[in-house]
Design a protein around this motif. Structure first.
Motif, PDB file in Angstrom:
ATOM      1  N   LEU A  95      39.776  21.234 103.297  1.00  0.00           N
ATOM      2  CA  LEU A  95      40.942  20.954 103.967  1.00  0.00           C
ATOM      3  C   LEU A  95      42.453  20.733 103.172  1.00  0.00           C
ATOM      4  CD1 LEU A  95      39.751  18.871 107.123  1.00  0.00           C
ATOM      5  CD2 LEU A  95      40.393  21.173 106.910  1.00  0.00           C
TER       6      LEU A  95
ATOM      7  N   TYR B 255      40.730  26.158 106.535  1.00  0.00           N
ATOM      8  CA  TYR B 255      40.541  25.276 107.438  1.00  0.00           C
ATOM      9  C   TYR B 255      39.235  25.425 108.450  1.00  0.00           C
ATOM     10  CZ  TYR B 255      45.412  23.741 107.285  1.00  0.00           C
ATOM     11  OH  TYR B 255      46.597  23.302 107.012  1.00  0.00           O
TER      12      TYR B 255
ATOM     13  N   SER C  23      36.408  22.269 108.459  1.00  0.00           N
ATOM     14  CA  SER C  23      36.022  21.960 109.752  1.00  0.00           C
ATOM     15  C   SER C  23      34.615  22.094 110.104  1.00  0.00           C
ATOM     16  CB  SER C  23      36.854  22.642 111.000  1.00  0.00           C
ATOM     17  OG  SER C  23      38.108  22.329 110.942  1.00  0.00           O
TER      18      SER C  23
ATOM     19  N   ALA D 288      43.484  23.952 101.862  1.00  0.00           N
ATOM     20  CA  ALA D 288      44.115  24.670 102.901  1.00  0.00           C
ATOM     21  C   ALA D 288      45.662  24.147 102.763  1.00  0.00           C
ATOM     22  CB  ALA D 288      43.469  24.355 104.029  1.00  0.00           C
ATOM     23  N   ARG D 289      45.568  22.884 102.361  1.00  0.00           N
ATOM     24  CA  ARG D 289      47.060  22.316 102.300  1.00  0.00           C
ATOM     25  C   ARG D 289      47.890  22.430 101.116  1.00  0.00           C
ATOM     26  NH1 ARG D 289      48.789  19.269 106.671  1.00  0.00           N
ATOM     27  NH2 ARG D 289      50.292  18.813 105.570  1.00  0.00           N
TER      28      ARG D 289
END
Length: 86
Positions: free
Chosen positions: A50, A17, A21, A53-54
């Motif tokens: 990202l 994350y 970002s 991360a998911r």
């Protein structure tokens, strides 16, 4: 209290994350500065971070080696002979 694996996964997810970002932020700054292609590449890296991360599947792909050596058993599996060819 989770296990060590759960703690490591949470830390890795947090790191993805943060990286995602940062890539998105610097990609936008770079695009505003006028370097569109470099900014687009940074935005792509941000999206992949990202997504890692998911999703555990994307994380496994993103964390894997860039170039993989084929093992002998993988080569043997690929050399399956056609029917009637011995």
């Amino acid at each position: 209290m989770g296990t060590e694996k759960d703690d490591a996964d949470a830390g890795r997810r947090t790191w993805h994350y943060v990286l995602g970002s940062a890539w998105l932020f610097f990609g936008l700054v770079t695009m505003v500065d006028g370097r569109t292609l470099l900014g687009a590449c940074q935005l792509l890296l941000g999206v992949v971070s990202l997504a890692a991360a998911r999703s555990s599947r994307v994380a496994a792909f993103a964390d894997g080696p860039l170039f993989r050596r084929r093992r002998d058993r993988d080569r043997d599996r690929d050399r399956v002979s056609a029917p009637g060819r011995g």
